[in-house]
Scaffold this motif. Structure first.
Motif, PDB file in Angstrom:
ATOM      1  N   ASP A 117      46.508  26.518  24.130  1.00  0.00           N
ATOM      2  CA  ASP A 117      47.205  25.331  24.625  1.00  0.00           C
ATOM      3  C   ASP A 117      48.399  24.955  23.754  1.00  0.00           C
ATOM      4  O   ASP A 117      48.387  25.116  22.547  1.00  0.00           O
ATOM      5  N   ARG A 118      49.420  24.422  24.414  1.00  0.00           N
ATOM      6  CA  ARG A 118      50.679  24.094  23.752  1.00  0.00           C
ATOM      7  C   ARG A 118      51.072  22.650  24.068  1.00  0.00           C
ATOM      8  O   ARG A 118      50.752  22.136  25.145  1.00  0.00           O
ATOM      9  N   VAL A 119      51.788  22.054  23.126  1.00  0.00           N
ATOM     10  CA  VAL A 119      52.486  20.804  23.397  1.00  0.00           C
ATOM     11  C   VAL A 119      53.969  21.135  23.339  1.00  0.00           C
ATOM     12  O   VAL A 119      54.435  21.734  22.366  1.00  0.00           O
ATOM     13  N   VAL A 120      54.683  20.806  24.403  1.00  0.00           N
ATOM     14  CA  VAL A 120      56.106  21.140  24.475  1.00  0.00           C
ATOM     15  C   VAL A 120      56.906  19.841  24.343  1.00  0.00           C
ATOM     16  O   VAL A 120      56.679  18.890  25.099  1.00  0.00           O
ATOM     17  N   VAL A 121      57.802  19.800  23.375  1.00  0.00           N
ATOM     18  CA  VAL A 121      58.569  18.588  23.104  1.00  0.00           C
ATOM     19  C   VAL A 121      60.056  18.928  23.147  1.00  0.00           C
ATOM     20  O   VAL A 121      60.475  19.971  22.638  1.00  0.00           O
ATOM     21  N   ASP A 122      60.844  18.058  23.772  1.00  0.00           N
ATOM     22  CA  ASP A 122      62.297  18.255  23.824  1.00  0.00           C
ATOM     23  C   ASP A 122      62.913  17.647  22.570  1.00  0.00           C
ATOM     24  O   ASP A 122      62.777  16.445  22.322  1.00  0.00           O
ATOM     25  N   ILE A 123      63.603  18.478  21.784  1.00  0.00           N
ATOM     26  CA  ILE A 123      64.102  18.033  20.489  1.00  0.00           C
ATOM     27  C   ILE A 123      65.577  18.420  20.335  1.00  0.00           C
ATOM     28  O   ILE A 123      65.967  19.558  20.608  1.00  0.00           O
ATOM     29  N   PHE A 124      66.367  17.450  19.876  1.00  0.00           N
ATOM     30  CA  PHE A 124      67.789  17.712  19.634  1.00  0.00           C
ATOM     31  C   PHE A 124      67.968  18.610  18.407  1.00  0.00           C
ATOM     32  O   PHE A 124      67.183  18.564  17.465  1.00  0.00           O
ATOM     33  N   GLU A 125      69.046  19.399  18.460  1.00  0.00           N
ATOM     34  CA  GLU A 125      69.254  20.455  17.467  1.00  0.00           C
ATOM     35  C   GLU A 125      69.286  19.947  16.022  1.00  0.00           C
ATOM     36  O   GLU A 125      68.778  20.608  15.123  1.00  0.00           O
ATOM     37  N   HIS A 126      69.870  18.759  15.798  1.00  0.00           N
ATOM     38  CA  HIS A 126      70.011  18.306  14.405  1.00  0.00           C
ATOM     39  C   HIS A 126      68.676  17.959  13.754  1.00  0.00           C
ATOM     40  O   HIS A 126      68.625  17.687  12.570  1.00  0.00           O
ATOM     41  N   TRP A 127      67.600  17.969  14.557  1.00  0.00           N
ATOM     42  CA  TRP A 127      66.263  17.730  14.001  1.00  0.00           C
ATOM     43  C   TRP A 127      65.563  19.025  13.597  1.00  0.00           C
ATOM     44  O   TRP A 127      64.460  18.997  13.066  1.00  0.00           O
ATOM     45  N   LEU A 128      66.173  20.158  13.890  1.00  0.00           N
ATOM     46  CA  LEU A 128      65.471  21.446  13.715  1.00  0.00           C
ATOM     47  C   LEU A 128      66.086  22.272  12.588  1.00  0.00           C
ATOM     48  O   LEU A 128      67.308  22.281  12.403  1.00  0.00           O
ATOM     49  N   GLU A 129      65.201  22.975  11.889  1.00  0.00           N
ATOM     50  CA  GLU A 129      65.632  23.929  10.867  1.00  0.00           C
ATOM     51  C   GLU A 129      64.900  25.233  11.113  1.00  0.00           C
ATOM     52  O   GLU A 129      63.779  25.225  11.633  1.00  0.00           O
ATOM     53  N   PRO A 130      65.519  26.376  10.729  1.00  0.00           N
ATOM     54  CA  PRO A 130      64.783  27.637  10.857  1.00  0.00           C
ATOM     55  C   PRO A 130      63.500  27.546  10.035  1.00  0.00           C
ATOM     56  O   PRO A 130      63.523  27.017   8.924  1.00  0.00           O
ATOM     57  N   ALA A 131      62.379  28.034  10.616  1.00  0.00           N
ATOM     58  CA  ALA A 131      61.109  27.958   9.886  1.00  0.00           C
ATOM     59  C   ALA A 131      61.184  28.840   8.651  1.00  0.00           C
ATOM     60  O   ALA A 131      61.786  29.916   8.673  1.00  0.00           O
ATOM     61  N   ALA A 132      60.576  28.354   7.575  1.00  0.00           N
ATOM     62  CA  ALA A 132      60.604  29.105   6.305  1.00  0.00           C
ATOM     63  C   ALA A 132      59.814  30.403   6.455  1.00  0.00           C
ATOM     64  O   ALA A 132      58.806  30.445   7.137  1.00  0.00           O
TER      65      ALA A 132
END
Lengths: 221, 95
Positions: B80-95
């Motif tokens: 199961d997944r939770v899908v959330v709409d997120i603006f780009e400035h909130w995201l960083e490439p995962a470490a």
């Protein structure tokens, strides 16, 4: 914004009270009244636009969404168009969901292996022009918290048991997109036309907390 | 606006708590998910809500998180997944 003399006069009339209840206005009711008066006084909206918008919002019912679902069930080209650009596809059948906002409509399709259920954890974002006003349970804190913390458990409590083999996707509608779920088409309605199929489509099924109705239940009901 | 992420990228939501009209739900901050798609560019509600023009428009992504990871509950289905709409400035490439 119309600038006729008539509108001008109307703008300076006192707004009617927002609530006609036998209680003191709450903080938010006072705030709402003050903001409305300011918007009218500063000519950002007219009373007539306000009235018309309220009437249009109140006139929207789940029947609009049901029509979209029934067409998606029967018309593969329409379904493909929905996937491509739902706003354009919906406008193409004479429905205007995008008139008031720039919200983008997305129509996730429920299948035998994937189930979508929609929530807005931050407030109560809902495709109002397609489904009408959101039901109370959709706005409740209980639903908004619990469907994220335990998707299957929450759906089970609402009467929907999904097989373990199916992926459940909780779609949190917090930003610019409004979601209308296309439920699975129930068996036993083969050969039905769009108008008949639309009778199987409930608002709950378009949020994803229920299946569409079974044809026998509708025929016997 | 050029998109920084593409489908399949692992991204981490910034663990920050700014005051104001923010559309990133607190429960995904600091969590890592996968880009499922991009909805296009939209005006930024964080400035739009305060009389600004919300420009420049920012890419808005559908980010999928494992439900058990979001809830911190390993008894939930790994499917199961939770899908959330997120603006780009909130995201960083995962470490």
């Amino acid at each position: 914004m119309a600038e006729s003399a008539h509108d001008h006069d109307q703008d300076h009339r006192q707004l009617p009270p927002i609530v006609m209840e036998d209680h003191e206005l709450t903080y938010f009711e006072k705030q709402l009244t003050a903001i409305l008066n300011l918007l009218v006084e500063k000519k950002i909206i007219t009373l007539d636009e306000l009235r018309r918008t309220i009437e249009e919002n109140n006139a929207a019912t789940p029947a609009v969404g049901a029509r979209i679902v029934a067409k998606a069930w029967t018309d593969g080209e329409f379904l493909a168009a929905l996937r491509q650009n739902a706003n354009a596809a919906i406008a193409g059948i004479g429905i205007r969901p995008d008139r008031l906002t720039e919200a983008k409509i997305v129509t996730p399709v429920n299948t035998e292996s994937l189930h979508h259920v929609v929530v807005c954890t931050l407030c109560s974002c809902y495709p109002r022009l397609l489904l009408g006003q959101p039901p109370d349970w959709y706005k409740s804190e209980a639903y908004r918290r619990r469907v994220v913390l335990d998707p299957r458990g929450t759906l089970l409590e609402m009467g929907l048991e999904l097989p373990a083999s199916m992926e459940v996707r909780v779609v949190d509608s917090t930003a610019e997109v409004r979601y209308l779920v296309i439920p699975r088409r129930p068996a036993g309605a083969e050969g039905w036309g769009e108008a008949e199929l639309a009778r199987l489509v409930t608002k709950e099924s378009m949020v994803g907390v229920a299946e569409a109705l079974s044809p026998t239940a509708v025929l016997n009901g | 606006m050029a998109q920084r992420f593409t489908i399949g990228d692992a991204v981490t939501v910034k663990f920050i708590f700014p005051v104001g009209h923010v559309r990133t739900p607190p429960y995904v901050r600091g969590k890592t998910g996968v880009i499922l798609g991009c909805h296009g560019d939209f005006r930024n509600p964080e400035t739009l809500a305060y009389g600004g023009d919300g420009l420049p428009r920012l890419p808005l992504y559908a980010v999928g998180f494992e439900a058990r990871h979001v809830a911190g509950n390993d008894s939930l289905s790994p499917r199961d997944r939770v899908v959330v709409d997120i603006f780009e400035h909130w995201l960083e490439p995962a470490a």
